[in-house]
Each structure stands twice: as structure tokens, then as C-alpha cells.
Design an enzyme around this catalytic site. Structure first.
Site, PDB file in Angstrom:
ATOM      1  N   ASP A 203      63.514   6.109 -37.114  1.00 22.71           N
ATOM      2  CA  ASP A 203      63.152   7.487 -37.497  1.00 22.71           C
ATOM      3  C   ASP A 203      64.284   8.245 -38.183  1.00 22.71           C
ATOM      4  OD1 ASP A 203      60.663   6.994 -36.495  1.00 22.71           O
ATOM      5  OD2 ASP A 203      60.970   8.057 -34.609  1.00 22.71           O
TER       6      ASP A 203
ATOM      7  N   THR B  89      64.574  17.284 -55.353  1.00 19.99           N
ATOM      8  CA  THR B  89      63.133  17.270 -55.607  1.00 19.99           C
ATOM      9  C   THR B  89      62.339  16.724 -54.419  1.00 19.99           C
ATOM     10  OG1 THR B  89      61.354  16.335 -56.960  1.00 19.99           O
ATOM     11  CG2 THR B  89      63.391  15.065 -56.864  1.00 19.99           C
ATOM     12  N   GLN B  90      61.131  17.254 -54.258  1.00 23.38           N
ATOM     13  CA  GLN B  90      60.228  16.739 -53.223  1.00 23.38           C
ATOM     14  C   GLN B  90      59.665  15.374 -53.627  1.00 23.38           C
ATOM     15  OE1 GLN B  90      57.184  19.672 -52.303  1.00 23.38           O
ATOM     16  NE2 GLN B  90      58.700  21.279 -52.046  1.00 23.38           N
ATOM     17  N   CYS B  91      59.784  15.021 -54.924  1.00 21.71           N
ATOM     18  CA  CYS B  91      59.298  13.710 -55.359  1.00 21.71           C
ATOM     19  C   CYS B  91      60.191  12.634 -54.756  1.00 21.71           C
ATOM     20  CB  CYS B  91      59.367  13.582 -56.877  1.00 21.71           C
ATOM     21  SG  CYS B  91      58.304  14.730 -57.728  1.00 21.71           S
TER      22      CYS B  91
ATOM     23  N   THR C 149      63.054   1.262 -31.324  1.00 20.36           N
ATOM     24  CA  THR C 149      61.923   0.380 -31.005  1.00 20.36           C
ATOM     25  C   THR C 149      62.349  -1.071 -30.813  1.00 20.36           C
ATOM     26  OG1 THR C 149      60.390   1.782 -32.196  1.00 20.36           O
ATOM     27  CG2 THR C 149      59.725  -0.493 -31.923  1.00 20.36           C
TER      28      THR C 149
ATOM     29  N   THR D 192      65.280   5.989 -47.594  1.00 25.72           N
ATOM     30  CA  THR D 192      64.399   6.921 -46.885  1.00 25.72           C
ATOM     31  C   THR D 192      63.362   6.123 -46.106  1.00 25.72           C
ATOM     32  OG1 THR D 192      64.611   8.593 -48.603  1.00 25.72           O
ATOM     33  CG2 THR D 192      62.629   8.713 -47.291  1.00 25.72           C
TER      34      THR D 192
ATOM     35  N   SER E  61      65.992   7.301 -31.694  1.00 25.48           N
ATOM     36  CA  SER E  61      66.803   7.876 -32.773  1.00 25.48           C
ATOM     37  C   SER E  61      66.466   9.335 -33.053  1.00 25.48           C
ATOM     38  CB  SER E  61      66.732   7.035 -34.039  1.00 25.48           C
ATOM     39  OG  SER E  61      65.552   7.278 -34.740  1.00 25.48           O
ATOM     40  N   SER E  62      65.373   9.850 -32.495  1.00 24.65           N
ATOM     41  CA  SER E  62      65.092  11.288 -32.641  1.00 24.65           C
ATOM     42  C   SER E  62      66.163  12.114 -31.933  1.00 24.65           C
ATOM     43  CB  SER E  62      63.738  11.640 -32.037  1.00 24.65           C
ATOM     44  OG  SER E  62      62.761  10.797 -32.535  1.00 24.65           O
TER      45      SER E  62
HETATM   46  N1  ASP Z   1      61.137   6.351 -32.256  1.00 26.71           N
HETATM   47  C1  ASP Z   1      61.863   5.172 -32.629  1.00 26.71           C
HETATM   48  C2  ASP Z   1      63.263   5.574 -33.009  1.00 26.71           C
HETATM   49  O1  ASP Z   1      63.492   6.001 -34.092  1.00 26.71           O
HETATM   50  C3  ASP Z   1      61.175   4.494 -33.763  1.00 26.71           C
HETATM   51  C4  ASP Z   1      61.815   3.218 -34.223  1.00 26.71           C
HETATM   52  O2  ASP Z   1      62.800   2.734 -33.748  1.00 26.71           O
HETATM   53  O3  ASP Z   1      61.272   2.656 -35.156  1.00 26.71           O
HETATM   54  O4  ASP Z   1      64.129   5.453 -32.186  1.00 26.71           O
END
Ligand code: ASP
Length: 345
Positions: free
Chosen positions: A93, A280-282, A16, A169, A61-62
Site C-alpha cells: 500500500d 498532474t492527476q494523469c 501481506t 505507483t 504498510s498503512s
Molecule cells: N495492507 C497491506 C500492506 O500494505 C497490503 C499489502 O501488503 O499488499 O501492508
């Protein structure tokens, strides 16, 4: 390439921070790094060279894959001697995965590698990107009186907090303070001054040379428990051909159903050599399998504790260890030891 004393290599992968709104569709699209610089003329105020390496095309980043982590390791290794520190601009992400992976792949790191990005593109008036970028550059070049870097670690800097990368995270898709390190204190806090918490920052006792690692094995899966999870679902996942490790996301302090089929399936998978790591999921706190009967049964099924690891760190550490050809027992043993400050023992 810079030869002066202080200098930074800014690696722009995408995200972004470097996006712009498509006038027709309203969707965010990448633009190139020259435009990024146009939007932050302040960058020239740093009185040292900032060289750039741009991914072409920039990536959301996905789409980041282990090959990109290898590429980042290679770039840092090739340029290691020439720069005081490195700043990686990255989509938010999957930033915590990249930061975790790099913390394992850059053994002996003695210079800052700071990942940052933003929630709003840098061209937008209220952007958080400028502040994140400028402060990251400052942190990447911060040194003590002896000329040693203040933060020789892979970190994420986001909205005033500097965090150990493999403890971090993404926990908010809306707010500027998108990242948290729930189980480890922040390394620095940026306000009027940047306050460094030196006792939390890892420094090697002796001089180390950077040892880059490139081997990763992606035969890993994350299995998140939920009430009502069915045997055929668990069996299909554990039966995936070539599967070598499972990050098992359990409840609370590492608890799971006591159903006979569940424990039997885990036992069989462990016996086949699949490494199962309990986290853990926590968001905060750690796995203590001895605490309740429901956790104790997992121990007996050959499941190892992931302590207070994040999912991002457990996944990438397993990829790293499996990639290096360790036996299942060696992987289990190393999951119980800290490699880069990723777990609290
Ligand atoms: N979809 C974007 C990415 O992870 C979101 C971001 O940069 O905040 O590339």
C-alpha cells in the site's frame, strides 16, 4: 553478520507477504519471519548467506511513518559494508512512498536496495510472494564481470518488472502486476532470464560513499482538484498552521480553474512562503504550465512544476528538502532538479 563475498540482508517490515488468515475472522494477520522462511524452503537454495532483520511486530504498510524510513536508512547504513545488496519486504500500500523516501535519504547509494511484497500471502498456494522474493534476491546480488552491482538504486520489483523506486505507483489492488512506472522505462524484466536495461539504470561516474540522511519535515499536504472544489476548502487547506508545502494535483498537463479566488489564494500562500508544486492527476505524462492559459496562471501565482513526478515522490522529496532547512526559494529550485532520477527534465 556475513563476511563472505556475496550476501544479502533481507529486511522484513511486514505486509501481506508475511500474513496468514485468522481462522475465526478470516482477516489477514501478521506472522513472524521464521514462518515466512518455513513457507519458502527454496530460499536455502541460494548458495550465499541471506541474513534477516525482522520488524517486531511486523507492520501493515498503512502504519509506515517517516520514523520507519529513518530506521531503514539506519539499518542499511549500519550494514552497508557487509552485504552485496538489500531486499526490503514491505506492504504494497505505501511501498512507493518508502521507495521514494529512501531514494532521497540514501545519497551516494552504490548497492541495490530492492523493495518487494505480494498481493497474496506467501502461505497461499497461488502466492505471488515467492517469485517476487526470489527474483529480488537475485537482482540484489547481480554483478557484472568487474564485480560491480548491476542495479545500484532503490527499486521496486513486482511481478516481473524492476522499476526505479521513486518512479513507481501502486495502481492495482487486485492484480499481481500492482505497480507501474508510467514515466520511466523499467530497469529490468524477469522472464526465463532477467534482462537488465543498463542504459536506464543510474550509476555514479565516480566512487561514492553512502551518505545517510535522517531529516524530514512532514508539514506537507496533497491537494487534489476536482470540478466544484469550493473556496473554503482550498482556503482551509492553505491556511493550515505550520504548512510549508503543497503538492497540487491538477488536471492534464498541469491545468487548474481560472477562478479569481483560486489564483488569489495560491498567490497569497506562495507569498507566505508555502511551496506549491504542480503535478498532474494523469498517471502518465508531465506538467507543462506554459501550454494553456489555465496552467500559465498557476506559474504566475508562484506555483512550480513537478514535471512528471509521482505524488509519492513529490511528497517525500518535499519532506526531505524542508527537513534540511532550505528556504522556500531553494526548495522551489531543487524541486526543478533531479536528485535521484525522480523527474524527467
Ligand atoms: N495492507 C497491506 C500492506 O500494505 C497490503 C499489502 O501488503 O499488499 O501492508
Amino acid at each position: 553478520m556475513s563476511t563472505q563475498k556475496t550476501s544479502v540482508l533481507l529486511i522484513y517490515t511486514g505486509g501481506t507477504i508475511g500474513m496468514i488468515e485468522n481462522a475465526q475472522t478470516g482477516a489477514l494477520e501478521n506472522f513472524n519471519f521464521e514462518q515466512l522462511q518455513k513457507h519458502i524452503p527454496e530460499i536455502q537454495k541460494f548458495n550465499f548467506p541471506i541474513d534477516t532483520y525482522q520488524f517486531d511486530p511486523p507492520m501493515d504498510s498503512s502504519d509506515i511513518e517517516p520514523d520507519i524510513w529513518r530506521k531503514l536508512v539506519q539499518i542499511i547504513h549500519d550494514n552497508y559494508e557487509h552485504y552485496t545488496g538489500f531486499v526490503i519486504l514491505h506492504g504494497t500500500d505505501t511501498m512507493a512512498y518508502t521507495a521514494s523516501a529512501l531514494s532521497f535519504m540514501l545519497e551516494g547509494l552504490a548497492k541495490p536496495v530492492i523493495l518487494t511484497g505480494s498481493q497474496l500471502p506467501i502461505g497461499v498456494l497461488r502466492t505471488d510472494g515467492k517469485e517476487n522474493l526470489m527474483t529480488s534476491i537475485e537482482i540484489a546480488t547481480a554483478q557484472n564481470k568487474e564485480g560491480e552491482p548491476l542495479v545500484p538504486e532503490v527499486c521496486i520489483f513486482f511481478e516481473s518488472r524492476l522499476m526505479r523506486g521513486n518512479r513507481t505507483t501502486k495502481m492495482n489492488a487486485e492484480n499481481f502486476n500492482a505497480f507501474r512506472s508510467f514515466n520511466y522505462p523499467v530497469l529490468a524484466q524477469a522472464g526465463i532470464h532477467i534482462k537488465y536495461y543498463n542504459t536506464q539504470i543510474h550509476k555514479h561516474k565516480e566512487k561514492q560513499n553512502l551518505k545517510p540522511h535522517y531529516l524530514l519535515d512532514t508539514n506537507v499536504v496533497v491537494l487534489k482538484l476536482f470540478p466544484g472544489i469550493q473556496e473554503n476548502v482550498v482556503a482551509s487547506i492553505l491556511g493550515i498552521e505550520g504548512l510549508k508545502a503543497v503538492v497540487l494535483e491538477t488536471y492534464g498537463s498541469g491545468n487548474a480553474p481560472r477562478k479569481e479566488w483560486f489564483i488569489r489564494r495560491l498567490c497569497q500562500a506562495s507569498a507566505k512562503g508555502i511551496v506549491i508544486v504542480n503535478i498532474t492527476q494523469c498517471k502518465a505524462g508531465m506538467v507543462e504550465m506554459e501550454r494553456y492559459e489555465t496552467g500559465y496562471q498557476l506559474l504566475q501565482a508562484g506555483v512550480v512544476s513537478g514535471y512528471d513526478s509521482t505524488t509519492e515522490s513529490a511528497v517525500t522529496k518535499l519532506m526531505f528538502l524542508l527537513g534540511h532547512g532550505y528556504t522556500p526559494d531553494e526548495v522551489r529550485d531543487r524541486m526543478n532538479r533531479s536528485m535521484a532520477g525522480e523527474i524527467t527534465l
